[in-house]
Write an enzyme that holds these catalytic residues in place. Structure first.
Site, PDB file in Angstrom:
ATOM      1  N   ASN A   1       0.731  -1.013   0.059  1.00 20.03           N
ATOM      2  CA  ASN A   1       0.068   0.000  -0.021  1.00 20.03           C
ATOM      3  C   ASN A   1       1.104   1.250  -0.249  1.00 20.03           C
ATOM      4  O   ASN A   1       2.086   1.166  -0.076  1.00 20.03           O
ATOM      5  CB  ASN A   1      -0.880   0.031   1.509  1.00 20.03           C
ATOM      6  CG  ASN A   1      -0.289   0.201   2.558  1.00 20.03           C
ATOM      7  OD1 ASN A   1       0.696   0.475   2.758  1.00 20.03           O
ATOM      8  ND2 ASN A   1      -0.911  -0.289   3.508  1.00 20.03           N
ATOM      9  N   PHE A   2       0.293   2.546  -0.042  1.00 21.08           N
ATOM     10  CA  PHE A   2       0.928   3.702  -0.086  1.00 21.08           C
ATOM     11  C   PHE A   2       1.442   4.287   1.264  1.00 21.08           C
ATOM     12  O   PHE A   2       1.660   5.596   1.174  1.00 21.08           O
ATOM     13  CB  PHE A   2      -0.129   4.706  -0.847  1.00 21.08           C
ATOM     14  CG  PHE A   2      -0.105   4.314  -2.260  1.00 21.08           C
ATOM     15  CD1 PHE A   2       0.887   3.217  -3.035  1.00 21.08           C
ATOM     16  CD2 PHE A   2      -1.097   4.741  -3.307  1.00 21.08           C
ATOM     17  CE1 PHE A   2       0.478   2.924  -4.321  1.00 21.08           C
ATOM     18  CE2 PHE A   2      -1.335   4.374  -4.398  1.00 21.08           C
ATOM     19  CZ  PHE A   2      -0.450   3.653  -4.948  1.00 21.08           C
ATOM     20  N   GLY A   3       1.308   3.494   2.269  1.00 18.71           N
ATOM     21  CA  GLY A   3       1.839   3.747   3.648  1.00 18.71           C
ATOM     22  C   GLY A   3       1.287   5.013   4.074  1.00 18.71           C
ATOM     23  O   GLY A   3       1.585   5.439   5.285  1.00 18.71           O
TER      24      GLY A   3
ATOM     25  N   VAL B   1      -5.753 -20.864   0.168  1.00 18.02           N
ATOM     26  CA  VAL B   1      -6.970 -21.775   0.642  1.00 18.02           C
ATOM     27  C   VAL B   1      -8.131 -21.504  -0.409  1.00 18.02           C
ATOM     28  O   VAL B   1      -8.735 -20.513  -0.970  1.00 18.02           O
ATOM     29  CB  VAL B   1      -7.527 -21.263   1.898  1.00 18.02           C
ATOM     30  CG1 VAL B   1      -8.937 -21.787   2.324  1.00 18.02           C
ATOM     31  CG2 VAL B   1      -6.500 -21.413   2.936  1.00 18.02           C
TER      32      VAL B   1
ATOM     33  N   HIS C   1      -9.642   0.452  -0.993  1.00  9.44           N
ATOM     34  CA  HIS C   1     -10.157   0.446   0.348  1.00  9.44           C
ATOM     35  C   HIS C   1     -11.345  -0.465   0.507  1.00  9.44           C
ATOM     36  O   HIS C   1     -12.515   0.030   1.023  1.00  9.44           O
ATOM     37  CB  HIS C   1     -10.458   1.839   1.138  1.00  9.44           C
ATOM     38  CG  HIS C   1      -9.381   2.860   1.003  1.00  9.44           C
ATOM     39  ND1 HIS C   1      -9.489   4.163   1.434  1.00  9.44           N
ATOM     40  CD2 HIS C   1      -8.064   2.372   1.008  1.00  9.44           C
ATOM     41  CE1 HIS C   1      -8.158   4.472   1.270  1.00  9.44           C
ATOM     42  NE2 HIS C   1      -7.299   3.678   1.202  1.00  9.44           N
TER      43      HIS C   1
ATOM     44  N   HIS D   1      -7.635   6.088   5.304  1.00 11.13           N
ATOM     45  CA  HIS D   1      -7.067   4.987   4.536  1.00 11.13           C
ATOM     46  C   HIS D   1      -7.097   3.800   5.419  1.00 11.13           C
ATOM     47  O   HIS D   1      -6.444   3.856   6.488  1.00 11.13           O
ATOM     48  CB  HIS D   1      -5.757   5.453   3.901  1.00 11.13           C
ATOM     49  CG  HIS D   1      -5.640   6.501   3.179  1.00 11.13           C
ATOM     50  ND1 HIS D   1      -5.329   6.423   1.857  1.00 11.13           N
ATOM     51  CD2 HIS D   1      -6.225   7.855   3.114  1.00 11.13           C
ATOM     52  CE1 HIS D   1      -5.423   7.641   1.245  1.00 11.13           C
ATOM     53  NE2 HIS D   1      -5.894   8.215   1.921  1.00 11.13           N
TER      54      HIS D   1
END
Length: 564
Positions: free
Chosen positions: A93-95, A230, A497, A541
């Protein structure tokens, strides 16, 4: 290797790792198995903070999903990336580490009828989770960030905080926002995100933090298996007793917890015979339990970009991004001690959340259900978000080298009312589902998108900002409703998201599939704990919400099974 455990968790993203770590560290030390479909993601170079934007494009770490053609976005298919490998989406992700509005959590508690999700209790879990580093560069005034220690934790396993260095034009940019009437917020993670802030990152000293950090040091009673996708859960009647991968079966004496995310949980459940009965029958899948809510209710945040080339010297980006040797040298410095340009460029952003005063008087808002209107109008719930300093040159094909001296903002609209779907397209459990988030799918969504972009132009067209502009790189043709909406249709992107496809709710809620204890209603021994169950679209986020969801589920299981 054992094939039987007390608990089996599927998915090692923020939620799954938090559940696994919480259970394994309980004093009675249950036997816990954590299964991850992807690889180990062990290479330290995958954690270069300033390269978070390109790590995202690593095909070995990304499921590479796409949406269906979007009806309200000129038929465009949009990137719908999800992280693959240990750490899940936290590894790509963009942190951005933001926790949203306290009113979001109060709404969650109300919707599910359980005070366990109220803000005071959620905030305590956030504080226990984080190891917050609130120091600012010595050259940066506390005017821009002044977090209160009471709102943060200092001993948790997840390192978060501010970048150690800032680009030279970030503080002046925050001043421009303030001059244009956007208030500054000294801490966007206090429970009230409204205002312009300096970004809190999920990183420390130039190194990305991921969910796998929660597993270190690895407890001896926790087994982690990567490259173990799985396919389905194993049911005996209406009881879940284990899971099946493509090579082996594993059994749980107590519980299976699915934490594979909003896009993959419905896939596992439907191929196990749990989902909308008519839909399963379309693909000749046996029906173990008819749960119409599974795969419904998909929600997301969306954004569009604005960017301009800038006058010479007004940013420091071109000398760095335009020089291959400078970037290579910076990488060597990062490998040595985690410092340098790769711990600065694209690591610190301006970020802000705002209300639009005129929004609540619009026809589209007034036509919403009363409960939705109350939540959107709650004191700490924003209507939209702006991010500055986004490195857009990595996302526009053929971006000209001479354009690297630029400024970019992203504009996000919040509380989308559209409800998308995640549905089967094959009876093969290895075939991804179809993802239709229905971007811009309701009149309210289109209205808040237009008004968000319009309000963002208060800064983008202010004298303090435009004085350094040379030419527009991307932006709408004009400022009419039609031109702004058309721009959204042509440039909209998911914020990745994805939320709500196995939604939590009260007993009798037909739109819900799990109860407030994370139990999948109608199946014993099976729980779901990640963003797929969250019944609100949090104003942030959402990696943080995924973490706290896993922590909350672990707390409930520890209490129920007397593991403390």
């Amino acid at each position: 290797m054992a094939s039987s455990y007390d608990f089996i968790i599927v998915g090692s993203g923020p939620s799954g790792s938090a559940v696994a770590a919480g259970l394994a560290r309980a004093s009675k030390k249950p036997r816990v198995l954590l299964l991850e479909a992807g690889g180990k993601n062990e290479d330290k170079s995958l954690r270069v903070d300033g390269q978070r934007w390109t790590t995202f494009q690593n095909k070995d770490m990304n499921w590479g999903y796409q949406t269906t053609p979007q009806e309200n976005c000129n038929g465009r298919e949009c990137d719908y990336s999800r992280g693959k490998g240990l750490g899940g989406s936290s590894a790509i992700n963009f942190g951005v580490y933001s926790i949203g509005a306290r009113d979001d959590y109060e709404e969650w508690a109300r919707l599910v009828g359980d005070d366990f999700f109220s803000w005071p209790k959620i905030q305590q879990r956030y504080k226990a989770l984080e190891n917050f580093h609130g120091e600012l560069p010595s050259t940066v005034s506390k005017k821009y960030a002044a977090p209160k220690p009471a709102d943060h934790g200092s001993t948790g396993p997840l390192r978060v905080g501010y970048a150690a260095e800032f680009e030279s034009d970030l503080p002046p940019m925050l001043d421009v926002f303030e001059q244009a009437g956007f208030p500054l917020n000294p801490d966007h993670n206090s429970g009230n995100p409204l205002g312009m802030s300096v970004l809190i990152n999920s990183s420390h000293r130039g190194t990305r933090s991921t969910a796998s950090d929660l597993l270190e040091p690895l407890p001896e009673n926790l087994t982690v298996l990567s490259n173990s996708p799985v396919l389905r859960v194993i049911l005996e009647g209406k009881k879940c007793v284990g899971v099946e991968t493509d090579t082996q079966k594993y059994y749980a004496t107590k519980e299976v917890i699915l934490s594979a995310g909003s896009l993959n949980n419905p896939q596992i459940l439907m191929h196990s015979g749990v989902g909308p009965a008519d839909h399963l029958k379309e693909f000749d899948l046996p029906v173990a339990l008819d749960v119409p809510a599974i795969g419904q209710g998909l929600r997301d945040h969306m954004f569009c970009p604005l960017a301009w080339t800038r006058t010479e010297g007004s940013t420091a980006r071109a000398p760095f991004y335009g020089d291959e040797k400078a970037m290579a040298d910076a990488l060597e410095q990062w490998k040595f001690d985690g410092t340098g340009p790769w711990s600065k460029f694209a690591c610190e952003l301006g970020i802000g959340w705002f209300k639009i005063p005129s929004l609540t008087s619009t026809k589209e808002f007034q036509e919403l259900p009363e409960a939705d209107k109350r939540h959107i109008d709650a004191p700490t719930v924003p209507h939209y978000e702006i991010i500055t300093h986004f490195p857009i040159h990595w996302f526009i094909p053929g971006f000209a080298k001479e354009n690297l001296n630029y400024s970019c903002m992203l504009v996000f609209y919040y509380n989308a009312q559209a409800r998308g779907t995640v549905t089967l397209q094959s009876s093969d459990p290895k075939t991804p589902l179809k993802f239709d988030p229905k971007f811009l799918g309701t009149p309210y969504d289109r209205r808040v998108a237009v008004e968000s972009l319009r309000d963002a132009f208060r800064i983008a067209k202010s004298d303090g900002y435009t004085k350094d502009n040379v030419s527009q790189i991307v932006g709408p043709a004009g400022d009419s409703d039609e031109e702004l909406l058309d721009y959204w249709k042509n440039t909209i992107s998911s914020s990745w998201h994805m939320t709500g496809t196995v939604k939590m709710g009260k007993k009798g809620d037909k739109a819900a599939a799990v109860d407030s204890d994370f139990r999948l209603v109608g199946i014993e021994g099976l729980r779901v704990a990640d963003m797929s169950v969250v019944p609100i679209l949090a104003s942030c986020h959402v990696q943080s919400v995924a973490y706290v969801t896993g922590v909350t589920c672990a707390e409930k299981l520890i209490k129920e099974y007397g593991l403390a």
